[in-house]
Design a protein around this motif. Structure first.
Motif, mmCIF file in Angstrom:
data_model
loop_
_atom_site.group_PDB
_atom_site.id
_atom_site.type_symbol
_atom_site.label_atom_id
_atom_site.label_comp_id
_atom_site.label_asym_id
_atom_site.label_seq_id
_atom_site.Cartn_x
_atom_site.Cartn_y
_atom_site.Cartn_z
ATOM 1 N N GLN A 58 0.822 -1.202 0.000
ATOM 2 C CA GLN A 58 0.000 0.000 0.000
ATOM 3 C C GLN A 58 0.861 1.260 0.000
ATOM 4 O O GLN A 58 0.569 2.241 -0.690
ATOM 5 N N LEU A 59 1.949 1.233 0.751
ATOM 6 C CA LEU A 59 2.870 2.373 0.755
ATOM 7 C C LEU A 59 3.503 2.556 -0.627
ATOM 8 O O LEU A 59 3.653 3.693 -1.104
ATOM 9 N N ALA A 60 3.864 1.443 -1.269
ATOM 10 C CA ALA A 60 4.430 1.539 -2.622
ATOM 11 C C ALA A 60 3.427 2.157 -3.586
ATOM 12 O O ALA A 60 3.796 2.955 -4.456
ATOM 13 N N VAL A 61 2.148 1.810 -3.432
ATOM 14 C CA VAL A 61 1.111 2.403 -4.281
ATOM 15 C C VAL A 61 1.016 3.906 -4.036
ATOM 16 O O VAL A 61 0.921 4.703 -4.978
ATOM 17 N N PHE A 62 1.041 4.312 -2.771
ATOM 18 C CA PHE A 62 0.997 5.743 -2.453
ATOM 19 C C PHE A 62 2.145 6.490 -3.138
ATOM 20 O O PHE A 62 1.947 7.521 -3.778
ATOM 21 N N VAL A 63 3.364 5.972 -2.966
ATOM 22 C CA VAL A 63 4.548 6.652 -3.489
ATOM 23 C C VAL A 63 4.519 6.699 -5.014
ATOM 24 O O VAL A 63 4.779 7.741 -5.632
ATOM 25 N N LEU A 64 4.191 5.583 -5.637
ATOM 26 C CA LEU A 64 4.211 5.530 -7.097
ATOM 27 C C LEU A 64 3.096 6.376 -7.711
ATOM 28 O O LEU A 64 3.302 7.033 -8.741
ATOM 29 N N LEU A 65 1.911 6.351 -7.110
ATOM 30 C CA LEU A 65 0.850 7.207 -7.619
ATOM 31 C C LEU A 65 1.244 8.677 -7.527
ATOM 32 O O LEU A 65 0.934 9.481 -8.415
ATOM 33 N N SER A 66 1.952 9.032 -6.450
ATOM 34 C CA SER A 66 2.441 10.407 -6.310
ATOM 35 C C SER A 66 3.430 10.746 -7.419
ATOM 36 O O SER A 66 3.341 11.806 -8.051
ATOM 37 N N LYS A 67 4.386 9.850 -7.664
ATOM 38 C CA LYS A 67 5.390 10.101 -8.699
ATOM 39 C C LYS A 67 4.762 10.192 -10.087
ATOM 40 O O LYS A 67 5.094 11.080 -10.885
ATOM 41 N N VAL A 68 3.849 9.278 -10.389
ATOM 42 C CA VAL A 68 3.197 9.301 -11.700
ATOM 43 C C VAL A 68 2.336 10.551 -11.842
ATOM 44 O O VAL A 68 2.314 11.195 -12.902
ATOM 45 N N GLY A 69 1.628 10.930 -10.759
ATOM 46 C CA GLY A 69 0.794 12.125 -10.813
ATOM 47 C C GLY A 69 1.608 13.376 -11.078
ATOM 48 O O GLY A 69 1.240 14.210 -11.915
ATOM 49 N N VAL A 70 2.741 13.534 -10.375
ATOM 50 C CA VAL A 70 3.595 14.700 -10.588
ATOM 51 C C VAL A 70 4.153 14.707 -12.009
ATOM 52 O O VAL A 70 4.212 15.752 -12.668
ATOM 53 N N ALA A 71 4.552 13.526 -12.504
ATOM 54 C CA ALA A 71 5.093 13.449 -13.860
ATOM 55 C C ALA A 71 4.037 13.818 -14.902
ATOM 56 O O ALA A 71 4.328 14.510 -15.885
ATOM 57 N N LEU A 72 2.793 13.384 -14.685
ATOM 58 C CA LEU A 72 1.727 13.718 -15.624
ATOM 59 C C LEU A 72 1.407 15.215 -15.599
ATOM 60 O O LEU A 72 1.164 15.824 -16.642
ATOM 61 N N VAL A 73 1.406 15.799 -14.384
ATOM 62 C CA VAL A 73 1.164 17.239 -14.289
ATOM 63 C C VAL A 73 2.277 18.009 -14.991
ATOM 64 O O VAL A 73 2.029 18.968 -15.731
#
Length: 590
Positions: free
Chosen positions: A138-153
């Protein structure tokens, strides 16, 4: 794996050497707030697990939105540092993922996710065993979703349409979080929707509760997000800047006119400014319209004033955002740069604020005196304080032509930008207090007071900013070039760093929490009381007896002002008494 371990060790070393001074103070404050939030999440693990699922959904939103609003998130290790090593995209993404687990935010999050273990122990030994891998995934999902979200923005901010769309989405989401009490109110009436438990933030809890597919789904999601991030990293490292489309040359009859034309051209072409403008607009509309979900339209007229305050907070680092371009101003004799920027800022924001305010207030039918008092006061306060805060509390920024790889990162000092933005929000809102009180007590005299205070703020604060720019222009340029204060310069931040530990902690509390009694419990509560709205959420003045409502609201406002004044008094240097005109003996001088 060796690359991942090396990157994690590099992150540890970088943090060990960088967490000093202001960064250490910010980290300590963040750790304290994070501990409170994590403790509240753990408390929910002992009760209704549906509430725990909702809490983890909020944590996921924090991971998605927090880095976007903090200038692109933690980039202690940037992908560009490793571009010449020949690493494969997935290998680079894996290494940066391991490094991302090192830091304060992952530590606080893993504490909050310990609630899965508590829930597992309550349900049985087998459930408790499943909780451990579920927590890590779950922590890995949090971190990766954050990284992907920032990259998409960041990818979206490379086009004007993408910048506008990203600003609208992020502003609306943050406004919803700011009005979370509306959601809580609605959930209190209807209960937490079942769908919340099936969001990716709740898959770990589903695994603990015995849903067989949850763990494989988490593993698959981690792999998919890792692949997406690797692809986005490749896109980032291969990004090239493209020049804008051809425009007619700027023509102006005076240096001041050239500044206005240059600023208007920048507002139309700079994608970061496009993002900030649409973000502020979406936030103002979303924040004011959120209570419509529970059938209350009382906040709708304040959409325009909220837009102005948020736009001022985002633009507070006006000169720092332009980077070293200040040399153009310093080399232009007779240029009144501050006045030109003020006029350009008003030209962009005032029409939007006026139309938004008039339309929303007409829909609800008022309160016209209060709204017409707030708007000119806030516009004048914003256009006066934005350049003043920028030249006195300048945060060295990244030159616009160097932002291509991460457009969100306009400065290396995210903490400094955050503090500057909060200071601007509080200061601009405070300029409207006299007009708001006049409108409440004297009706239509309020708009006249608002116009007067707005003009005074525009002229007075602008004059102070112009004087500072002329007297300290070379020092400001040197600070933007090097990131260091000029020799002998003693800014408020420098004096703050030199305070004793006890006084520093008190000042932090004053500046960090002074807004709570001043605005929600003071100004907003007084507005509720004036409109006959009682027992509203957490606004204390709406719960007391009628004779005490205004005194309680005013008392909270005075407390907030006193906290800001106390924090300022602690930071300002103390004057020392002179010992007369006796000349200093040579021995004492030595």
């Amino acid at each position: 794996m060796a690359v991942a371990v090396t990157m994690a060790a590099m992150k540890v070393a970088a943090l060990r050497h960088s967490l000093r001074g202001t960064r250490a103070q910010l980290a300590g404050t963040g750790a304290a707030l994070g501990a409170v939030l994590a403790g509240g999440t753990l408390y929910l693990a002992f009760g209704d697990l549906d509430l725990l699922a909702a809490a983890y959904a909020v944590w996921l939103l924090g991971w998605l939105l927090g880095p976007v609003f903090m200038g692109g998130g933690d980039e202690t290790l940037r992908p560009e540092y490793f571009s010449l090593l020949g690493l494969k995209p997935r290998e680079l993404a894996t290494g940066l993922l391991f490094a991302a687990f090192v830091g304060l935010a992952p530590l606080v999050s893993i504490v909050a996710l310990t609630g899965l273990v508590i829930a597992g122990v309550r349900l049985g030994p087998g459930n408790a065993l499943v909780a451990v891998p579920a927590m890590l995934l779950q922590l890995a999902v949090f971190v990766l979703l954050s990284k992907v979200g920032v990259a998409l923005v960041g990818l979206g901010l490379r086009s004007r349409l993408g910048a506008i769309g990203t600003g609208l989405v992020n502003g609306t989401i943050l406004a919803g979080l700011g009005q979370i009490w509306v959601v809580f109110w609605a959930l209190g009436q209807t209960g937490i929707p079942t769908a919340v438990a099936y969001l990716p933030s709740g898959w770990g809890l589903l695994a603990v509760r015995g849903v067989w597919w949850a763990i494989p789904a988490l593993v698959a999601l981690v792999l998919v997000l890792l692949g997406a991030w690797a692809a986005l990293l490749t896109r980032r490292l291969g990004a090239t800047r493209t020049s804008g489309s051809g425009r007619r040359p700027i023509r102006a009859a005076s240096p001041g006119g050239a500044i206005v034309a240059k600023e208007l051209r920048t507002w139309s072409r700079d994608l970061v400014r496009n993002y900030q403008l649409t973000f502020a607009l979406a936030y103002g509309v979303g924040f004011a319209a959120s209570p419509l979900l529970i059938g209350w339209n009382g906040m709708l007229p304040y959409a325009g004033p909220i837009f102005v305050v948020m736009a001022a907070g985002l633009a507070a680092n006006m000169y720092g955002t332009d980077g070293t371009a200040l040399w153009l101003t310093l080399m232009t004799p007779g240029a009144r740069d501050v006045r030109g920027r003020q006029l350009a800022w008003l030209s962009v924001h005032a029409p939007i604020a006026i139309v938004l305010t008039v339309v929303c207030t007409a829909i609800t039918g008022g309160p016209w005196p209060l709204i017409l008092a707030l708007l000119p006061a806030l516009l004048g306060g914003a256009v006066g304080l934005v350049p003043l805060i920028s030249v006195y509390g300048l945060v060295p920024g990244t030159d616009p032509h160097r932002r291509a790889n991460n457009p969100l990162r306009t400065s290396e000092d995210d903490g400094g930008l955050t503090g500057q933005a909060y200071a601007a929000l509080a200061a601009v809102a405070a300029t409207a207090v006299p007009a708001a009180l006049a409108a409440q007590w004297f009706g239509w005299a309020g708009p006249a007071i608002g116009v007067a205070t707005g003009l005074l703020s525009w002229w007075g604060f602008g004059a102070l900013a112009e004087r500072r720019l002329h007297s300290h222009g070379p020092e400001l340029l040197n600070e933007m070039r090097t990131g260091r204060k000029a020799t002998g310069a003693r800014s408020i931040q420098t004096r703050f760093d030199q305070l004793p530990t006890g006084r520093k902690a008190i000042a932090w509390w004053c500046f960090g929490f002074g807004a709570i009694p001043l605005f929600p419990q003071g100004v907003v509560a007084a507005v509720f009381v004036a409109n006959g709205m009682t027992r509203q959420s957490w606004f204390l003045a709406t719960y007391v007896s009628p004779g005490l409502r205004y005194p309680v609201a005013i008392g909270f406002a005075v407390l907030g002002v006193a906290m800001y004044a106390g924090g300022t008094w602690l930071v300002l240097p103390k004057r020392t008494k002179r010992q007369g005109s006796r000349p200093t003996p040579p021995t004492e001088a030595l």
